[in-house]
Write an enzyme that holds these catalytic residues in place. Sequence first.
Site, PDB file in Angstrom:
ATOM      1  N   ARG A  12     -19.270  -3.897 -10.156  1.00  0.00           N
ATOM      2  CA  ARG A  12     -19.229  -4.943  -9.122  1.00  0.00           C
ATOM      3  C   ARG A  12     -20.271  -4.685  -8.032  1.00  0.00           C
ATOM      4  O   ARG A  12     -21.303  -5.338  -7.971  1.00  0.00           O
ATOM      5  CB  ARG A  12     -17.810  -5.020  -8.515  1.00  0.00           C
ATOM      6  N   ASP A  13     -20.051  -3.673  -7.229  1.00  0.00           N
ATOM      7  CA  ASP A  13     -20.973  -3.424  -6.107  1.00  0.00           C
ATOM      8  C   ASP A  13     -22.358  -3.109  -6.643  1.00  0.00           C
ATOM      9  O   ASP A  13     -23.370  -3.491  -6.055  1.00  0.00           O
ATOM     10  CB  ASP A  13     -20.451  -2.236  -5.278  1.00  0.00           C
ATOM     11  N   HIS A 206     -22.992   4.551   0.681  1.00  0.00           N
ATOM     12  CA  HIS A 206     -24.279   4.267   0.024  1.00  0.00           C
ATOM     13  C   HIS A 206     -25.216   5.443   0.305  1.00  0.00           C
ATOM     14  O   HIS A 206     -25.002   6.226   1.230  1.00  0.00           O
ATOM     15  CB  HIS A 206     -24.841   2.932   0.522  1.00  0.00           C
ATOM     16  N   CYS A 237     -26.100  -4.298  -1.088  1.00  0.00           N
ATOM     17  CA  CYS A 237     -25.303  -5.465  -0.727  1.00  0.00           C
ATOM     18  C   CYS A 237     -26.264  -6.608  -0.468  1.00  0.00           C
ATOM     19  O   CYS A 237     -27.219  -6.446   0.293  1.00  0.00           O
ATOM     20  CB  CYS A 237     -24.455  -5.182   0.507  1.00  0.00           C
ATOM     21  N   ASN A 246     -25.023   2.565  -4.133  1.00  0.00           N
ATOM     22  CA  ASN A 246     -23.920   3.479  -3.838  1.00  0.00           C
ATOM     23  C   ASN A 246     -24.326   4.855  -4.328  1.00  0.00           C
ATOM     24  O   ASN A 246     -25.169   4.998  -5.200  1.00  0.00           O
ATOM     25  CB  ASN A 246     -22.671   3.070  -4.636  1.00  0.00           C
TER      26      ASN A 246
HETATM   27  C1  HMG Z   1     -16.054 -15.883   1.689  1.00  0.00           C
HETATM   28  C2  HMG Z   1     -16.867 -17.087   1.302  1.00  0.00           C
HETATM   29  C3  HMG Z   1     -16.269 -17.763   0.090  1.00  0.00           C
HETATM   30  C4  HMG Z   1     -16.840 -18.045   2.483  1.00  0.00           C
HETATM   31  O1  HMG Z   1     -17.823 -19.057   2.285  1.00  0.00           O
HETATM   32  P1  HMG Z   1     -17.730 -20.430   3.043  1.00  0.00           P
HETATM   33  O2  HMG Z   1     -18.923 -21.255   2.633  1.00  0.00           O
HETATM   34  O3  HMG Z   1     -17.537 -20.157   4.494  1.00  0.00           O
HETATM   35  O4  HMG Z   1     -16.350 -20.941   2.426  1.00  0.00           O
HETATM   36  P2  HMG Z   1     -15.696 -22.306   2.160  1.00  0.00           P
HETATM   37  O5  HMG Z   1     -14.220 -22.042   2.134  1.00  0.00           O
HETATM   38  O6  HMG Z   1     -16.220 -23.338   3.123  1.00  0.00           O
HETATM   39  O7  HMG Z   1     -16.163 -22.694   0.678  1.00  0.00           O
HETATM   40  C5  HMG Z   1     -17.469 -23.074   0.379  1.00  0.00           C
HETATM   41  C6  HMG Z   1     -17.627 -23.215  -1.117  1.00  0.00           C
HETATM   42  O8  HMG Z   1     -17.371 -21.972  -1.758  1.00  0.00           O
HETATM   43  C7  HMG Z   1     -16.296 -22.123  -2.690  1.00  0.00           C
HETATM   44  N1  HMG Z   1     -15.473 -20.925  -2.638  1.00  0.00           N
HETATM   45  C8  HMG Z   1     -14.810 -20.456  -1.578  1.00  0.00           C
HETATM   46  N2  HMG Z   1     -14.152 -19.335  -1.918  1.00  0.00           N
HETATM   47  C9  HMG Z   1     -14.392 -19.126  -3.215  1.00  0.00           C
HETATM   48  C10 HMG Z   1     -13.974 -18.129  -4.120  1.00  0.00           C
HETATM   49  N3  HMG Z   1     -13.172 -17.127  -3.752  1.00  0.00           N
HETATM   50  N4  HMG Z   1     -14.406 -18.197  -5.393  1.00  0.00           N
HETATM   51  C11 HMG Z   1     -15.242 -19.197  -5.778  1.00  0.00           C
HETATM   52  N5  HMG Z   1     -15.675 -20.175  -4.962  1.00  0.00           N
HETATM   53  C12 HMG Z   1     -15.235 -20.120  -3.689  1.00  0.00           C
HETATM   54  C13 HMG Z   1     -15.547 -23.349  -2.251  1.00  0.00           C
HETATM   55  O9  HMG Z   1     -14.849 -23.898  -3.329  1.00  0.00           O
HETATM   56  C14 HMG Z   1     -16.665 -24.212  -1.758  1.00  0.00           C
HETATM   57  O10 HMG Z   1     -17.320 -24.767  -2.881  1.00  0.00           O
HETATM   58  P3  HMG Z   1     -18.022 -26.217  -2.792  1.00  0.00           P
HETATM   59  O11 HMG Z   1     -16.911 -27.150  -2.438  1.00  0.00           O
HETATM   60  O12 HMG Z   1     -19.069 -26.122  -1.695  1.00  0.00           O
HETATM   61  O13 HMG Z   1     -18.592 -26.403  -4.173  1.00  0.00           O
HETATM   62  C15 HMG Z   1     -18.343 -16.732   1.026  1.00  0.00           C
HETATM   63  O14 HMG Z   1     -18.915 -16.273   2.207  1.00  0.00           O
HETATM   64  C16 HMG Z   1     -18.474 -15.666  -0.015  1.00  0.00           C
HETATM   65  O15 HMG Z   1     -18.176 -15.865  -1.182  1.00  0.00           O
HETATM   66  N6  HMG Z   1     -18.943 -14.471   0.397  1.00  0.00           N
HETATM   67  C17 HMG Z   1     -19.002 -13.359  -0.511  1.00  0.00           C
HETATM   68  C18 HMG Z   1     -20.066 -12.433  -0.082  1.00  0.00           C
HETATM   69  C19 HMG Z   1     -20.062 -11.251  -0.987  1.00  0.00           C
HETATM   70  O16 HMG Z   1     -19.482 -11.243  -2.050  1.00  0.00           O
HETATM   71  N7  HMG Z   1     -20.768 -10.192  -0.523  1.00  0.00           N
HETATM   72  C20 HMG Z   1     -20.869  -9.004  -1.291  1.00  0.00           C
HETATM   73  C21 HMG Z   1     -19.584  -8.248  -1.380  1.00  0.00           C
HETATM   74  S1  HMG Z   1     -19.188  -7.320   0.114  1.00  0.00           S
HETATM   75  C22 HMG Z   1     -19.950  -5.831  -0.169  1.00  0.00           C
HETATM   76  O17 HMG Z   1     -20.682  -5.675  -1.111  1.00  0.00           O
HETATM   77  C23 HMG Z   1     -19.638  -4.691   0.743  1.00  0.00           C
HETATM   78  C24 HMG Z   1     -18.668  -3.692   0.123  1.00  0.00           C
HETATM   79  C25 HMG Z   1     -17.303  -4.332  -0.159  1.00  0.00           C
HETATM   80  O18 HMG Z   1     -19.146  -3.209  -1.116  1.00  0.00           O
HETATM   81  C26 HMG Z   1     -18.448  -2.518   1.057  1.00  0.00           C
HETATM   82  C27 HMG Z   1     -19.737  -2.006   1.724  1.00  0.00           C
HETATM   83  O19 HMG Z   1     -20.508  -1.279   1.118  1.00  0.00           O
HETATM   84  O20 HMG Z   1     -19.935  -2.417   2.870  1.00  0.00           O
END
Ligand code: HMG
Length: 287
Positions: A12-13, A206, A237, A246
């Site tokens: 995933r990450d 990381h 990320c 990582n």
């Molecule tokens: C959180 C949201 C969804 C907010 O995104 P948003 O645009 O504010 O949300 P929304 O509720 O307005 O939805 C917008 C659109 O996204 C869809 N949607 C909404 N939710 C989902 C869902 N769950 N699955 C699939 N689709 C989804 C929803 O259906 C809609 O679709 P549309 O009507 O426009 O076609 C968005 O910002 C997002 O997906 N962000 C993810 C970012 C991400 O994955 N980043 C990487 C992971 S974090 C990381 O790597 C750090 C970590 C964990 O490893 C730790 C570290 O090292 O720091």
Amino acid sequence: MARIKIVEVGPRDGLQNEKVLISTDTKVELVERLIAAGVTHIEAASFVSPRWVPQMADSAEVMRRVPRPAGVRYLALTPNLQGLDAALAAGVHEVAVFGSASEAFSRRNINCSIAESLERFRPVLARARDEGLKVRGYVSCAVACPYEGAIAPEAAAEVALRLHQMGCHEIAMSDTIGRGTPGTVCAMLAACLKHLPAAHLAGHYHDTFGSALANIEASIGMGLGTFDSSVAGLGGCPYAEGATGNVASEAVVARLQELGHDTGIDLTRLREAGAFIRHALLTAPRR
Ligand SMILES: CC(C)(COP(=O)([O-])OP(=O)([O-])OC[C@H]1O[C@@H](n2cnc3c(N)ncnc32)[C@H](O)[C@@H]1OP(=O)([O-])[O-])[C@@H](O)C(=O)NCCC(=O)NCCSC(=O)C[C@@](C)(O)CC(=O)[O-]
């Protein structure tokens, strides 16, 4: 010999940030190889918006195809109820909500403030509890942020405490951009340990500047027994510019063995899994 729990986050990450198109077949084979190496906790999916992280769009299919031997637990990211519904349908064993100690990173990563994110997580935790699903919490930028710089230890501890109070059984304190050193990581952990026991904390470091192994060793000294790592050191990320991978699982397992800790992971087979995914990335078509 103390047992250390390794959460393998490479599928995933690690893969979420790759610029090449990684097939579902490759993702499934990577997971199979990790299991063959004895890895038991695998973050294999992310039920986020496919527009935000296209590489994870086949998460449901990956989960449908991975093997399900006894003792293997699959984790997946679920930022909201929509993600949780998908994770439940896909049969994951544990889900994760991901918050941040930095306001700027929170907005860039999940499009809301820290306070709003915690409110969004509340129904996810409630529903997961009803479904009997454990929830992990991440605190990104627990030491430093690509946009805000150094993060106060108390700020990271505050988010960790809130996630713990909401029901997260384990909080992964994340050095998202690998700026942490044993000194800054221990200061952050010391602030967390004022509020919650080490058994509820995990280290997610990381390795951008090569200090992740030292940070793990220092964290073990603070009582932590769970660490995230990524096979072949994959990762970064998409919303933290400059963040590299990582800490490599191979390096973590080798160092922990030297220190006399047991991980239950076969280093030779883990290295084979690493060689497999490195080769797959080199030969995959660009997105
Ligand atoms: C959180 C949201 C969804 C907010 O995104 P948003 O645009 O504010 O949300 P929304 O509720 O307005 O939805 C917008 C659109 O996204 C869809 N949607 C909404 N939710 C989902 C869902 N769950 N699955 C699939 N689709 C989804 C929803 O259906 C809609 O679709 P549309 O009507 O426009 O076609 C968005 O910002 C997002 O997906 N962000 C993810 C970012 C991400 O994955 N980043 C990487 C992971 S974090 C990381 O790597 C750090 C970590 C964990 O490893 C730790 C570290 O090292 O720091």
